[in-house]
Design a protein around this motif. Structure first.
Motif, PDB file in Angstrom:
ATOM      1  N   UNK A  44     -37.530 -72.089  29.048  1.00 54.36           N
ATOM      2  CA  UNK A  44     -38.379 -70.987  29.490  1.00 54.36           C
ATOM      3  C   UNK A  44     -37.758 -70.358  30.729  1.00 54.36           C
ATOM      4  N   UNK A  45     -37.517 -69.054  30.692  1.00 51.98           N
ATOM      5  CA  UNK A  45     -37.012 -68.329  31.857  1.00 51.98           C
ATOM      6  C   UNK A  45     -38.162 -68.168  32.843  1.00 51.98           C
ATOM      7  N   UNK A  46     -37.913 -68.512  34.112  1.00 48.45           N
ATOM      8  CA  UNK A  46     -38.967 -68.417  35.120  1.00 48.45           C
ATOM      9  C   UNK A  46     -38.634 -67.455  36.256  1.00 48.45           C
ATOM     10  N   UNK A  47     -37.380 -67.030  36.342  1.00 48.34           N
ATOM     11  CA  UNK A  47     -36.993 -66.101  37.404  1.00 48.34           C
ATOM     12  C   UNK A  47     -35.719 -65.386  36.994  1.00 48.34           C
ATOM     13  N   UNK A  48     -35.579 -64.124  37.370  1.00 39.90           N
ATOM     14  CA  UNK A  48     -34.372 -63.351  37.088  1.00 39.90           C
ATOM     15  C   UNK A  48     -34.305 -62.905  35.643  1.00 39.90           C
ATOM     16  N   UNK A  49     -33.080 -62.696  35.164  1.00 39.70           N
ATOM     17  CA  UNK A  49     -32.879 -62.264  33.786  1.00 39.70           C
ATOM     18  C   UNK A  49     -31.563 -62.801  33.269  1.00 39.70           C
ATOM     19  N   UNK A  50     -31.500 -62.911  31.950  1.00 36.42           N
ATOM     20  CA  UNK A  50     -30.278 -63.386  31.306  1.00 36.42           C
ATOM     21  C   UNK A  50     -30.162 -62.764  29.930  1.00 36.42           C
ATOM     22  N   UNK A  56     -24.046 -62.764  16.207  1.00 34.71           N
ATOM     23  CA  UNK A  56     -23.956 -61.336  16.518  1.00 34.71           C
ATOM     24  C   UNK A  56     -25.185 -60.822  17.259  1.00 34.71           C
ATOM     25  N   UNK A  57     -26.175 -61.680  17.498  1.00 34.89           N
ATOM     26  CA  UNK A  57     -27.426 -61.253  18.126  1.00 34.89           C
ATOM     27  C   UNK A  57     -27.458 -61.616  19.606  1.00 34.89           C
ATOM     28  N   UNK A  58     -27.844 -60.643  20.428  1.00 36.24           N
ATOM     29  CA  UNK A  58     -28.001 -60.871  21.857  1.00 36.24           C
ATOM     30  C   UNK A  58     -29.446 -60.583  22.238  1.00 36.24           C
ATOM     31  N   UNK A  59     -30.057 -61.523  22.959  1.00 36.40           N
ATOM     32  CA  UNK A  59     -31.420 -61.346  23.453  1.00 36.40           C
ATOM     33  C   UNK A  59     -31.395 -61.185  24.964  1.00 36.40           C
ATOM     34  N   UNK A  60     -32.164 -60.218  25.467  1.00 39.45           N
ATOM     35  CA  UNK A  60     -32.357 -60.026  26.896  1.00 39.45           C
ATOM     36  C   UNK A  60     -33.636 -60.781  27.259  1.00 39.45           C
ATOM     37  N   UNK A  61     -33.514 -61.790  28.102  1.00 44.00           N
ATOM     38  CA  UNK A  61     -34.630 -62.668  28.426  1.00 44.00           C
ATOM     39  C   UNK A  61     -35.085 -62.472  29.864  1.00 44.00           C
ATOM     40  N   UNK A  62     -36.398 -62.366  30.029  1.00 43.02           N
ATOM     41  CA  UNK A  62     -37.035 -62.158  31.329  1.00 43.02           C
ATOM     42  C   UNK A  62     -38.030 -63.276  31.588  1.00 43.02           C
ATOM     43  N   UNK A  63     -38.565 -63.388  32.820  1.00 44.71           N
ATOM     44  CA  UNK A  63     -39.526 -64.448  33.105  1.00 44.71           C
ATOM     45  C   UNK A  63     -40.660 -64.483  32.072  1.00 44.71           C
ATOM     46  N   UNK A  64     -40.932 -65.702  31.598  1.00 49.79           N
ATOM     47  CA  UNK A  64     -41.948 -65.910  30.574  1.00 49.79           C
ATOM     48  C   UNK A  64     -41.370 -66.034  29.181  1.00 49.79           C
ATOM     49  N   UNK A  65     -40.146 -65.526  28.985  1.00 50.30           N
ATOM     50  CA  UNK A  65     -39.508 -65.624  27.664  1.00 50.30           C
ATOM     51  C   UNK A  65     -38.997 -67.040  27.439  1.00 50.30           C
ATOM     52  N   UNK A  66     -38.994 -67.431  26.172  1.00 51.56           N
ATOM     53  CA  UNK A  66     -38.496 -68.748  25.770  1.00 51.56           C
ATOM     54  C   UNK A  66     -37.333 -68.587  24.810  1.00 51.56           C
ATOM     55  N   UNK A  67     -36.493 -69.608  24.758  1.00 52.33           N
ATOM     56  CA  UNK A  67     -35.442 -69.630  23.744  1.00 52.33           C
ATOM     57  C   UNK A  67     -35.180 -71.057  23.324  1.00 52.33           C
ATOM     58  N   UNK A  68     -34.641 -71.201  22.116  1.00 57.65           N
ATOM     59  CA  UNK A  68     -34.289 -72.504  21.572  1.00 57.65           C
ATOM     60  C   UNK A  68     -32.872 -72.446  21.027  1.00 57.65           C
ATOM     61  N   UNK A  69     -32.170 -73.535  21.162  1.00 51.69           N
ATOM     62  CA  UNK A  69     -30.835 -73.669  20.592  1.00 51.69           C
ATOM     63  C   UNK A  69     -30.738 -75.018  19.905  1.00 51.69           C
ATOM     64  N   UNK A  85     -33.272 -68.383  36.761  1.00 48.22           N
ATOM     65  CA  UNK A  85     -33.706 -69.775  36.741  1.00 48.22           C
ATOM     66  C   UNK A  85     -34.455 -69.995  35.439  1.00 48.22           C
ATOM     67  N   UNK A  86     -34.136 -71.097  34.771  1.00 49.68           N
ATOM     68  CA  UNK A  86     -34.950 -71.474  33.616  1.00 49.68           C
ATOM     69  C   UNK A  86     -35.157 -72.974  33.608  1.00 49.68           C
ATOM     70  N   UNK A  87     -36.247 -73.369  32.933  1.00 46.67           N
ATOM     71  CA  UNK A  87     -36.547 -74.780  32.734  1.00 46.67           C
ATOM     72  C   UNK A  87     -36.078 -75.149  31.357  1.00 46.67           C
ATOM     73  N   UNK A  88     -35.320 -76.215  31.236  1.00 50.60           N
ATOM     74  CA  UNK A  88     -34.714 -76.596  29.957  1.00 50.60           C
ATOM     75  C   UNK A  88     -35.120 -78.012  29.565  1.00 50.60           C
ATOM     76  N   UNK A  89     -35.659 -78.125  28.353  1.00 46.77           N
ATOM     77  CA  UNK A  89     -35.979 -79.429  27.786  1.00 46.77           C
ATOM     78  C   UNK A  89     -34.894 -79.739  26.773  1.00 46.77           C
TER      79      UNK A  89
END
Length: 93
Positions: A44-50, A56-69, A85-89
């Motif tokens: 979960x992104x908690x600060x900033x952006x990434x 071929x897919x790029x996601x723009x992630x902002x605070x509150x967004x989640x991602x899985x790999x 900053x993000x929290x990673x499990x």
């Protein structure tokens, strides 16, 4: 973010079977070329952006967004001018 929020996130992810939870802080404008990890991740992104690129897919992630790999999934990361900053499990098995 309030440290209690991280504590809650950590506790919930560990209860879901993740075996490690960490806060990752990235410097401004960092670029991480295509790579893999020996673990699956839910974050979960908690600060900033990434920007997260998978295939071929790029996601723009902002605070509150989640991602899985998935484990060993090739991906690249780029962090914004304020970093991120993000929290990673992580699940290692």
């Amino acid at each position: 973010m309030n440290p209690t929020d991280f504590d809650t996130y950590r506790r919930e992810r560990l209860a879901e079977g993740f075996d490690e939870v960490a806060e990752r802080v990235w410097a401004p404008d960092t670029i991480v070329e295509v790579h893999t990890h020996p673990f699956a991740v839910e974050a979960r992104v908690v600060q900033g952006e990434m920007w997260l690129t998978v295939g071929a897919a790029t996601r723009h992630l902002l605070p509150g967004d989640r991602f899985e790999l998935a484990r060993a999934q090739p991906h690249a990361e780029r962090y914004g001018p304020a970093g991120a900053t993000y929290w990673a499990a992580r699940r290692h098995g």
